[in-house]
Design an enzyme around this catalytic site. Structure first.
Site, PDB file in Angstrom:
ATOM      1  N   ARG A 141       9.608   6.608  -2.769  1.00  0.00           N
ATOM      2  CA  ARG A 141       9.817   7.574  -3.862  1.00  0.00           C
ATOM      3  C   ARG A 141      11.240   8.124  -3.850  1.00  0.00           C
ATOM      4  O   ARG A 141      11.763   8.446  -2.783  1.00  0.00           O
ATOM      5  CB  ARG A 141       8.844   8.742  -3.719  1.00  0.00           C
ATOM      6  CG  ARG A 141       7.395   8.305  -3.735  1.00  0.00           C
ATOM      7  CD  ARG A 141       6.523   9.382  -4.365  1.00  0.00           C
ATOM      8  NE  ARG A 141       5.128   8.974  -4.315  1.00  0.00           N
ATOM      9  CZ  ARG A 141       4.289   9.348  -3.356  1.00  0.00           C
ATOM     10  NH1 ARG A 141       4.683  10.145  -2.383  1.00  0.00           N
ATOM     11  NH2 ARG A 141       3.037   8.931  -3.388  1.00  0.00           N
ATOM     12  N   GLU A 170      -3.777   7.002  19.078  1.00  0.00           N
ATOM     13  CA  GLU A 170      -4.434   5.818  18.519  1.00  0.00           C
ATOM     14  C   GLU A 170      -3.700   4.542  18.937  1.00  0.00           C
ATOM     15  O   GLU A 170      -2.507   4.404  18.672  1.00  0.00           O
ATOM     16  CB  GLU A 170      -4.433   5.982  16.992  1.00  0.00           C
ATOM     17  CG  GLU A 170      -5.361   5.072  16.273  1.00  0.00           C
ATOM     18  CD  GLU A 170      -5.492   5.465  14.791  1.00  0.00           C
ATOM     19  OE1 GLU A 170      -5.647   6.667  14.474  1.00  0.00           O
ATOM     20  OE2 GLU A 170      -5.417   4.556  13.960  1.00  0.00           O
ATOM     21  N   ARG A 205      -8.783  -6.203  14.070  1.00  0.00           N
ATOM     22  CA  ARG A 205      -8.125  -5.292  14.989  1.00  0.00           C
ATOM     23  C   ARG A 205      -9.119  -4.174  15.299  1.00  0.00           C
ATOM     24  O   ARG A 205      -9.864  -3.729  14.414  1.00  0.00           O
ATOM     25  CB  ARG A 205      -6.865  -4.674  14.361  1.00  0.00           C
ATOM     26  CG  ARG A 205      -5.837  -5.688  13.965  1.00  0.00           C
ATOM     27  CD  ARG A 205      -5.193  -6.383  15.123  1.00  0.00           C
ATOM     28  NE  ARG A 205      -4.297  -5.514  15.877  1.00  0.00           N
ATOM     29  CZ  ARG A 205      -3.739  -5.874  17.037  1.00  0.00           C
ATOM     30  NH1 ARG A 205      -4.024  -7.051  17.595  1.00  0.00           N
ATOM     31  NH2 ARG A 205      -2.911  -5.047  17.654  1.00  0.00           N
ATOM     32  N   TYR A 257     -10.453  -5.186   3.766  1.00  0.00           N
ATOM     33  CA  TYR A 257     -10.093  -3.806   4.050  1.00  0.00           C
ATOM     34  C   TYR A 257     -10.367  -2.987   2.797  1.00  0.00           C
ATOM     35  O   TYR A 257      -9.724  -3.176   1.772  1.00  0.00           O
ATOM     36  CB  TYR A 257      -8.614  -3.703   4.439  1.00  0.00           C
ATOM     37  CG  TYR A 257      -8.242  -2.302   4.842  1.00  0.00           C
ATOM     38  CD1 TYR A 257      -8.676  -1.803   6.060  1.00  0.00           C
ATOM     39  CD2 TYR A 257      -7.515  -1.487   4.009  1.00  0.00           C
ATOM     40  CE1 TYR A 257      -8.381  -0.507   6.427  1.00  0.00           C
ATOM     41  CE2 TYR A 257      -7.211  -0.189   4.375  1.00  0.00           C
ATOM     42  CZ  TYR A 257      -7.645   0.290   5.590  1.00  0.00           C
ATOM     43  OH  TYR A 257      -7.360   1.577   5.946  1.00  0.00           O
ATOM     44  N   ARG A 269       0.839  -1.211   0.000  1.00  0.00           N
ATOM     45  CA  ARG A 269       0.000   0.000   0.000  1.00  0.00           C
ATOM     46  C   ARG A 269       0.873   1.260   0.000  1.00  0.00           C
ATOM     47  O   ARG A 269       0.419   2.320  -0.383  1.00  0.00           O
ATOM     48  CB  ARG A 269      -0.887   0.033   1.253  1.00  0.00           C
ATOM     49  CG  ARG A 269      -2.062  -0.920   1.234  1.00  0.00           C
ATOM     50  CD  ARG A 269      -2.782  -0.910   2.586  1.00  0.00           C
ATOM     51  NE  ARG A 269      -3.329   0.389   2.947  1.00  0.00           N
ATOM     52  CZ  ARG A 269      -4.506   0.851   2.578  1.00  0.00           C
ATOM     53  NH1 ARG A 269      -5.280   0.127   1.803  1.00  0.00           N
ATOM     54  NH2 ARG A 269      -4.932   2.034   2.967  1.00  0.00           N
ATOM     55  N   ARG A 286      -0.089   6.254  16.350  1.00  0.00           N
ATOM     56  CA  ARG A 286      -0.013   7.595  15.776  1.00  0.00           C
ATOM     57  C   ARG A 286      -0.846   8.566  16.588  1.00  0.00           C
ATOM     58  O   ARG A 286      -1.682   8.154  17.402  1.00  0.00           O
ATOM     59  CB  ARG A 286      -0.481   7.598  14.321  1.00  0.00           C
ATOM     60  CG  ARG A 286      -1.875   7.064  14.109  1.00  0.00           C
ATOM     61  CD  ARG A 286      -2.197   6.987  12.601  1.00  0.00           C
ATOM     62  NE  ARG A 286      -3.532   6.431  12.388  1.00  0.00           N
ATOM     63  CZ  ARG A 286      -4.079   6.240  11.185  1.00  0.00           C
ATOM     64  NH1 ARG A 286      -3.417   6.553  10.094  1.00  0.00           N
ATOM     65  NH2 ARG A 286      -5.293   5.728  11.072  1.00  0.00           N
ATOM     66  N   ASP A 337     -10.849   0.800   0.970  1.00  0.00           N
ATOM     67  CA  ASP A 337     -10.813   2.256   1.015  1.00  0.00           C
ATOM     68  C   ASP A 337     -12.195   2.781   0.626  1.00  0.00           C
ATOM     69  O   ASP A 337     -12.990   2.080  -0.012  1.00  0.00           O
ATOM     70  CB  ASP A 337      -9.747   2.784   0.046  1.00  0.00           C
ATOM     71  CG  ASP A 337      -8.336   2.598   0.600  1.00  0.00           C
ATOM     72  OD1 ASP A 337      -8.180   2.594   1.834  1.00  0.00           O
ATOM     73  OD2 ASP A 337      -7.400   2.447  -0.197  1.00  0.00           O
TER      74      ASP A 337
HETATM   75  N1  UDP Z   1       3.039   1.150   8.171  1.00  0.00           N
HETATM   76  C1  UDP Z   1       4.200   1.196   8.912  1.00  0.00           C
HETATM   77  N2  UDP Z   1       4.665   2.402   9.352  1.00  0.00           N
HETATM   78  C2  UDP Z   1       4.015   3.555   9.107  1.00  0.00           C
HETATM   79  C3  UDP Z   1       2.815   3.516   8.334  1.00  0.00           C
HETATM   80  C4  UDP Z   1       2.351   2.298   7.895  1.00  0.00           C
HETATM   81  O1  UDP Z   1       4.803   0.170   9.196  1.00  0.00           O
HETATM   82  O2  UDP Z   1       4.491   4.611   9.550  1.00  0.00           O
HETATM   83  C5  UDP Z   1       2.559  -0.175   7.722  1.00  0.00           C
HETATM   84  C6  UDP Z   1       1.527  -0.754   8.686  1.00  0.00           C
HETATM   85  O3  UDP Z   1       1.711  -2.159   8.761  1.00  0.00           O
HETATM   86  C7  UDP Z   1       0.213  -0.414   8.020  1.00  0.00           C
HETATM   87  C8  UDP Z   1       0.576  -0.531   6.542  1.00  0.00           C
HETATM   88  O4  UDP Z   1       1.939  -0.063   6.459  1.00  0.00           O
HETATM   89  O5  UDP Z   1      -0.806  -1.320   8.384  1.00  0.00           O
HETATM   90  C9  UDP Z   1      -0.317   0.251   5.614  1.00  0.00           C
HETATM   91  O6  UDP Z   1      -0.261   1.619   5.953  1.00  0.00           O
HETATM   92  P1  UDP Z   1      -1.469   2.614   5.750  1.00  0.00           P
HETATM   93  O7  UDP Z   1      -1.000   3.974   6.065  1.00  0.00           O
HETATM   94  O8  UDP Z   1      -2.079   2.340   4.424  1.00  0.00           O
HETATM   95  O9  UDP Z   1      -2.434   2.122   6.918  1.00  0.00           O
HETATM   96  P2  UDP Z   1      -3.909   2.606   7.313  1.00  0.00           P
HETATM   97  O10 UDP Z   1      -3.969   4.101   7.161  1.00  0.00           O
HETATM   98  O11 UDP Z   1      -4.808   1.893   6.393  1.00  0.00           O
HETATM   99  O12 UDP Z   1      -4.004   2.177   8.719  1.00  0.00           O
END
Ligand code: UDP
Length: 386
Positions: free
Chosen positions: A180, A303, A252, A351, A176, A282, A353
């Protein structure tokens, strides 16, 4: 059944609202029920009474899509304000930019690389090239960013988010996130991105505003329902529909520690915490999701992620090996039902979006109308979840 029949929709979130509207427009009478006391499901937004900040009550939702029809659809119900998701992460006492981009790489390794140099550095020096076909989250990370970046940004965060080792998770979760080799720090690479000016609940309220639609809140679905219902679209939990007879599908859940702040708490909407020693994943500061508004006060969420119990709100389907076996049993059971279609994140245990949810809801409603016109049966799933 013939003619315009009565439709029951379980769940007044995005799936239920979009399907309901399409069928109402086609002349059906639609009843939508929801156990909660508000519409919009986990997209629900409401203004904080003290600060006036629009709060994403069940955590942040940022609308992004490449699907022009879906983008036009949401814009019919709401003005979308420009918004770019720019995420920061705190790791080992420093703040970095996500997704991993040239700034992150230069800052992390103390370099001044240009794009091609950074790419060569990561590929030649950082990445583990012995991994040919990455299967797990960890292998994917080691192959594409290497051990140091993986441990700083992904390992601890993912352990907290999923409650297991990244060696047990599929590579698809990390896919996901892009890497870059320029300074583009837009978290999403979709063409269209924005925030509804008056929040998601207002947008979904407008989708539901049709004379053929009635919405009943605080109402639980009972399977043995009125005989006059032609079809049910069910966006509740798939296992819940069958009273969890094959056990509970793993999710979860999230706990939000909400706090107020006088001023600007962190200067951005989303600050991730990569260290395993910090218990939350976060902090989100909700006024930054509405950058066109001004508020002196602030509302933030810390969170925390954990296993979802029977009384918790399910957020992320886990979908590991064990859950997939269980899921197959529920899918087989669902396909024995007649006149029920399972939709959305909870109904299909995927999951999704928001844009995909709307796309599938539109397609589901259209398929129903086409099947109806042909006198054919509607399937239990638009996309079989296993
Ligand atoms: N992830 C991570 N570190 C970060 C952000 C994301 O390891 O700082 C991993 C984590 O396992 C997460 C996945 O990347 O479930 C997908 O991230 P995304 O931001 O898409 O998660 P969402 O916003 O759907 O929770």
């Amino acid at each position: 059944m013939s003619g315009n029949e009565k439709i029951m929709i379980v769940g007044a979130g995005l799936s239920g609202a979009v399907i309901g509207r399409e069928l109402a427009l086609a002349g059906h009478q639609v009843e939508i029920i929801d156990a909660r006391e508000h519409i919009a499901g986990n997209c629900h937004t409401e203004r904080d009474a003290d600060t006036g900040v629009m709060v994403h009550v069940y955590g942040p939702h940022i609308f992004h899509t490449d699907d022009a029809e879906v983008w036009n659809y949401v814009n019919d119900f709401q003005t979308f304000m420009p918004y770019k998701n720019r995420v920061k992460t705190t790791s080992n006492d420093a703040v970095y930019s996500l997704p991993v981009n040239l700034h992150t790489i230069n800052q992390f390794f103390g370099k001044t690389f240009r794009p091609a140099e950074a790419r060569a550095f990561i590929e030649e020096y950082a990445a583990d090239k012995s991994i040919v076909d990455p299967q797990t989250f960890e292998e994917q990370a080691m192959r594409f960013v290497g051990k140091d970046l993986y441990e700083a940004f992904f390992k601890g965060y993912t352990e907290k988010q999923w409650g297991c080792s990244p060696t047990e998770l599929p590579a698809s979760i990390l896919k996901r996130l892009p890497v870059r080799f320029n300074y583009d720090d837009n978290y999403f690479f979709h063409q269209y991105q924005g925030m509804p000016q008056n929040g998601y609940t207002d947008m979904i309220g407008r989708i539901l505003d049709h004379s053929n639609i009635t919405v009943k809140l605080r109402t639980r679905f009972e399977r043995a329902d009125d005989a006059d219902i032609g079809h049910v679209f069910y966006s509740g939990q798939l296992d819940g529909y069958f009273d969890y007879e094959a056990g509970r599908l793993g999710y979860r859940t999230l706990d939000f520690e909400r706090f107020s702040y006088d001023g600007d708490y962190q200067g951005c909407a989303v600050m991730n915490y990569g260290d395993a020693s910090v218990p939350f994943t976060r902090i989100t500061e909700h006024k930054h999701f509405s950058p066109w508004e001004e508020h002196a006060g602030s509302v933030c969420y810390r969170e925390f992620s954990r296993a979802c119990g029977p009384d918790d709100i399910p957020y992320y389907p886990i979908r590991m090996v064990e859950e997939k076996e269980q899921l197959a049993q529920y899918v087989a059971r669902a396909e024995e039902e007649t006149d029920v279609t399972f939709v959305g994140r909870l109904g299909t245990y995927r999951y999704l979006d928001m844009d995909v949810t709307i796309r599938e809801a539109l397609d589901t409603a259209r398929l129903y109308l086409a099947k109806k016109a042909d006198g054919a049966a509607m399937p239990a799933f638009l996309h079989r979840p296993v």
